[in-house]
Design an enzyme around this catalytic site. Structure first.
Site, PDB file in Angstrom:
ATOM      1  N   ARG A  53      12.772  -1.069   3.865  1.00  0.00           N
ATOM      2  CA  ARG A  53      12.011  -2.107   3.184  1.00  0.00           C
ATOM      3  C   ARG A  53      11.603  -1.555   1.825  1.00  0.00           C
ATOM      4  O   ARG A  53      11.904  -0.408   1.500  1.00  0.00           O
ATOM      5  CB  ARG A  53      10.819  -2.611   4.018  1.00  0.00           C
ATOM      6  CG  ARG A  53      10.183  -1.683   5.002  1.00  0.00           C
ATOM      7  CD  ARG A  53       9.460  -0.529   4.383  1.00  0.00           C
ATOM      8  NE  ARG A  53       8.509  -0.951   3.371  1.00  0.00           N
ATOM      9  CZ  ARG A  53       8.060  -0.215   2.377  1.00  0.00           C
ATOM     10  NH1 ARG A  53       8.503   1.035   2.220  1.00  0.00           N
ATOM     11  NH2 ARG A  53       7.210  -0.654   1.497  1.00  0.00           N
ATOM     12  N   GLY A  54      10.914  -2.400   1.044  1.00  0.00           N
ATOM     13  CA  GLY A  54      10.640  -2.011  -0.341  1.00  0.00           C
ATOM     14  C   GLY A  54      11.789  -2.525  -1.197  1.00  0.00           C
ATOM     15  O   GLY A  54      12.969  -2.302  -0.865  1.00  0.00           O
ATOM     16  N   ALA A  55      11.442  -3.214  -2.303  1.00  0.00           N
ATOM     17  CA  ALA A  55      12.458  -3.956  -3.051  1.00  0.00           C
ATOM     18  C   ALA A  55      13.687  -3.113  -3.458  1.00  0.00           C
ATOM     19  O   ALA A  55      14.833  -3.506  -3.181  1.00  0.00           O
ATOM     20  CB  ALA A  55      11.811  -4.614  -4.270  1.00  0.00           C
ATOM     21  N   ARG A  90      15.869 -11.276   3.589  1.00  0.00           N
ATOM     22  CA  ARG A  90      14.483 -11.338   3.094  1.00  0.00           C
ATOM     23  C   ARG A  90      14.488 -12.117   1.766  1.00  0.00           C
ATOM     24  O   ARG A  90      15.317 -11.850   0.902  1.00  0.00           O
ATOM     25  CB  ARG A  90      13.899  -9.931   2.908  1.00  0.00           C
ATOM     26  CG  ARG A  90      13.786  -9.180   4.245  1.00  0.00           C
ATOM     27  CD  ARG A  90      12.858  -7.999   4.149  1.00  0.00           C
ATOM     28  NE  ARG A  90      11.483  -8.403   3.918  1.00  0.00           N
ATOM     29  CZ  ARG A  90      10.502  -7.539   3.614  1.00  0.00           C
ATOM     30  NH1 ARG A  90      10.767  -6.260   3.502  1.00  0.00           N
ATOM     31  NH2 ARG A  90       9.276  -7.962   3.426  1.00  0.00           N
ATOM     32  N   GLN A 202       1.715  -0.870   5.586  1.00  0.00           N
ATOM     33  CA  GLN A 202       2.622   0.036   4.858  1.00  0.00           C
ATOM     34  C   GLN A 202       1.851   1.112   4.099  1.00  0.00           C
ATOM     35  O   GLN A 202       2.376   2.193   3.848  1.00  0.00           O
ATOM     36  CB  GLN A 202       3.496  -0.756   3.873  1.00  0.00           C
ATOM     37  CG  GLN A 202       4.547  -1.633   4.521  1.00  0.00           C
ATOM     38  CD  GLN A 202       4.074  -3.056   4.657  1.00  0.00           C
ATOM     39  OE1 GLN A 202       2.893  -3.296   4.887  1.00  0.00           O
ATOM     40  NE2 GLN A 202       4.973  -4.004   4.534  1.00  0.00           N
ATOM     41  N   ASP A 243       8.008  -6.863  -6.112  1.00  0.00           N
ATOM     42  CA  ASP A 243       9.272  -7.350  -5.554  1.00  0.00           C
ATOM     43  C   ASP A 243      10.008  -8.271  -6.515  1.00  0.00           C
ATOM     44  O   ASP A 243      11.180  -8.553  -6.345  1.00  0.00           O
ATOM     45  CB  ASP A 243       9.021  -8.078  -4.237  1.00  0.00           C
ATOM     46  CG  ASP A 243       8.659  -7.073  -3.171  1.00  0.00           C
ATOM     47  OD1 ASP A 243       7.511  -6.600  -3.172  1.00  0.00           O
ATOM     48  OD2 ASP A 243       9.544  -6.721  -2.377  1.00  0.00           O
ATOM     49  N   ASN A 253       4.018  -9.284  -5.510  1.00  0.00           N
ATOM     50  CA  ASN A 253       3.982  -8.047  -4.719  1.00  0.00           C
ATOM     51  C   ASN A 253       3.289  -8.336  -3.394  1.00  0.00           C
ATOM     52  O   ASN A 253       2.836  -9.457  -3.122  1.00  0.00           O
ATOM     53  CB  ASN A 253       3.250  -6.938  -5.496  1.00  0.00           C
ATOM     54  CG  ASN A 253       3.420  -5.576  -4.847  1.00  0.00           C
ATOM     55  OD1 ASN A 253       4.529  -5.209  -4.443  1.00  0.00           O
ATOM     56  ND2 ASN A 253       2.351  -4.834  -4.703  1.00  0.00           N
ATOM     57  N   LYS A 254       3.179  -7.324  -2.576  1.00  0.00           N
ATOM     58  CA  LYS A 254       2.608  -7.445  -1.232  1.00  0.00           C
ATOM     59  C   LYS A 254       1.286  -8.207  -1.250  1.00  0.00           C
ATOM     60  O   LYS A 254       0.468  -8.013  -2.140  1.00  0.00           O
ATOM     61  CB  LYS A 254       2.422  -6.033  -0.662  1.00  0.00           C
ATOM     62  CG  LYS A 254       1.892  -5.957   0.749  1.00  0.00           C
ATOM     63  CD  LYS A 254       2.723  -6.748   1.729  1.00  0.00           C
ATOM     64  CE  LYS A 254       4.192  -6.364   1.741  1.00  0.00           C
ATOM     65  NZ  LYS A 254       5.038  -7.233   2.566  1.00  0.00           N
TER      66      LYS A 254
END
Ligand code: MRU
Length: 366
Positions: A53-55, A90, A202, A243, A253-254
Site C-alpha cells: 500500500r502507499g501510492a 484501489r 498505518q 495519493d 491523503n489519508k
C-alpha cells in the site's frame, strides 16, 4: 532502508528472475513476513488487500503485476484485461494509473515476443526512479528541517506526520519520511509525532515500526492529539504524503489529513506535503469535487487488531453490535492550507503556477 541490518526495498525481483517479492505489510509490526507473487491475480490481491500500500508502492506493484500478466499471455487483449484488473484494485492513488499507463505505453508497440522483457525493464525503471525521486525529495526537504533546527539551538525539531508515507509506502526512503531520514542521518536532532491513523493504524503499525528500525526518535499519538500539540508549540512542522495532487495543488491523503492541516493553519505551523511527480494528476482541478474517495469495509472501523500479552494476534470488536459504521479512507486538503509541496524538483507553491513551472512537460495533460 535497513531491516535488521540488511538493506531492503519493499518490492524486488526474486532470484528466479521473474517472480516478485514483497513485504506483507498486513502482518507488521508484529511479524516481518515476505510473499512471492507469481500471477496477475496475486498482484491484484496484494494491492487490494493492502499487503502492499502507499501510492508509489501501489504503482510499482501494479507495474510488476503487468509483467506477471504478460508472462502468462502477451496479447493485446490480455494487456487490456490486466490493466482493467489492476486499475480496479484501489481508486484514489493516481500512481496506480500512472504506472499502468507507463507499462502499456512501453509494451504496446513492441512485437509480442519482446513484450515480457520490455515490461520487466520498464517496471525495474519505475522502481528505481521512485527511489531516486524519494532521495531527491529528502534533499529538498532537509533544507526546511535544517532551517528550523538552526533556530532551535540543539533542541530536537518536532515533525508531525500522518499515516505511513514512509519507506514502506514507496520502494525505498519514503516521501514524507525522506527529509526526516535525511535530517536524522545528517545529525540533526529530530523527533516525530506519529498519528496512529485509524482505522488501519498505518502510523502506529508501520511508520512507528520503520522509524524505530532506523533509530529515529518518535512518539505515537492518538489521531486527535495533533491540534493540542500545535497549540502548545510542540510541533515545528507537519510533513505528510499524498495519493493525488490536483492541477491547482489540492492534496488528497489519508483520512484525517485535512483536520491536521486546519489545526496547522490555526497555529501557524508549516504544513508540507511530499510527493513524487507521478502523484500529480493534471487532469483534475478541484480535489474535493473530482477525486474519487475510497470507501472501505466497515470491519476496519468496527474492529481493532493487535498482539495479546501471550503473543497471539487477535481482532476485537470495538463498537456495539448493530451500530452502523462508515469508512472513508481519504480526504482532500485544499491548496490554501498547504505551505509547500516537496517534490523531486524542489519545494513548490501548492498552486497551478507552482506545479506548471516545475513540471512544464506534464502540464499539457489537462
Ligand atoms: O491506504 P494507504 O495505506 O495506501 O494510504 C497511504 C497514504 O495515505 C499515504 O500517505 C500516501 O499513499 C502517500 S505514500 C508515500
Amino acid at each position: 532502508m535497513k531491516v535488521n541490518g540488511t538493506h531492503t526495498r519493499t518490492i524486488w525481483l526474486e532470484s528466479d528472475g521473474w517472480s516478485v517479492g514483497i513485504i506483507d505489510q498486513t502482518m507488521l509490526p508484529h511479524r516481518y513476513a515476505t510473499l512471492r507473487l507469481t500471477t496477475l491475480a496475486e498482484a491484484a490481491h496484494a494491492i487490494k488487500s493492502m499487503q502492499v500500500r502507499g501510492a508509489p508502492l501501489i504503482g510499482a506493484a501494479a507495474a510488476y503485476g503487468m509483467c506477471l500478466a504478460l508472462r502468462a499471455d502477451a496479447s493485446d487483449e490480455h494487456i487490456e484485461k490486466a490493466y482493467a484488473v489492476l486499475h480496479a484494485t484501489r481508486p484514489t492513488a493516481i500512481n496506480l494509473k500512472w504506472a499502468l499507463d507507463e507499462m502499456a505505453a512501453a509494451v504496446r508497440n513492441q512485437p509480442r515476443g519482446a513484450r515480457v522483457a520490455t515490461a520487466y525493464r520498464r517496471a525495474a525503471e519505475i522502481a528505481d526512479e521512485d527511489v531516486a525521486i524519494c532521495q531527491a525529495m529528502g534533499r529538498h526537504g532537509l533544507k526546511l528541517i535544517d532551517a528550523i533546527a538552526a533556530r532551535k539551538s540543539g533542541q530536537p525539531v518536532n515533525v508531525l506526520t500522518h499515516c505511513n508515507a514512509g519507506w514502506l509506502a514507496t520502494v525505498d526512503y519514503g516521501t514524507a519520511t525522506a527529509p526526516i531520514y535525511a535530517a536524522h542521518d545528517s545529525g540533526i536532532p529530530i523527533h516525530v509525532w506519529v498519528d496512529e491513523t485509524r482505522p488501519r493504524n498505518q502510523g502506529a503499525s508501520l511508520t512507528a515500526w520503520e522509524l524505530g528500525h532506523h533509530g529515529v526518535k518518535h512518539t505515537v499519538i492518538a489521531d486527535n492529539t495533533g491540534g493540542h500539540l500545535m497549540q502548545h508549540g510542540m510541533v515545528d512542522l507537519a510533513i505528510v504524503g499524498t495519493d493525488r495532487v490536483t492541477a491547482q495543488g489540492d492534496v488528497c491523503n489519508k483520512i484525517g489529513t485535512y483536520l491536521k492541516a486546519l489545526a496547522a493553519k490555526d497555529n501557524g505551523v508549516p504544513f508540507y506535503v511530499a510527493l513524487p511527480s507521478p502523484t500529480i494528476d493534471f487532469t483534475v482541478t478541484d480535489g474535493i469535487a473530482e477525486i474519487p474517495i475510497e470507501q472501505r469495509g466497515g470491519e476496519e472501523q468496527s474492529t481493532m487488531t493487535g498482539r495479546t500479552a501471550d503473543g497471539r494476534i487477535e481482532t476485537v470488536q470495538v463498537v456495539p453490535d448493530g451500530s452502523p459504521v462508515a469508512n472513508y479512507a481519504f480526504d482532500v486538503t485544499p491548496a490554501r492550507l498547504v505551505t509547500g509541496l516537496i517534490t523531486e524538483r524542489g519545494v513548490l507553491k501548492a498552486s497551478r503556477e507552482g506545479l506548471r513551472a516545475a513540471f512544464p512537460e506534464r502540464a499539457g495533460e489537462n
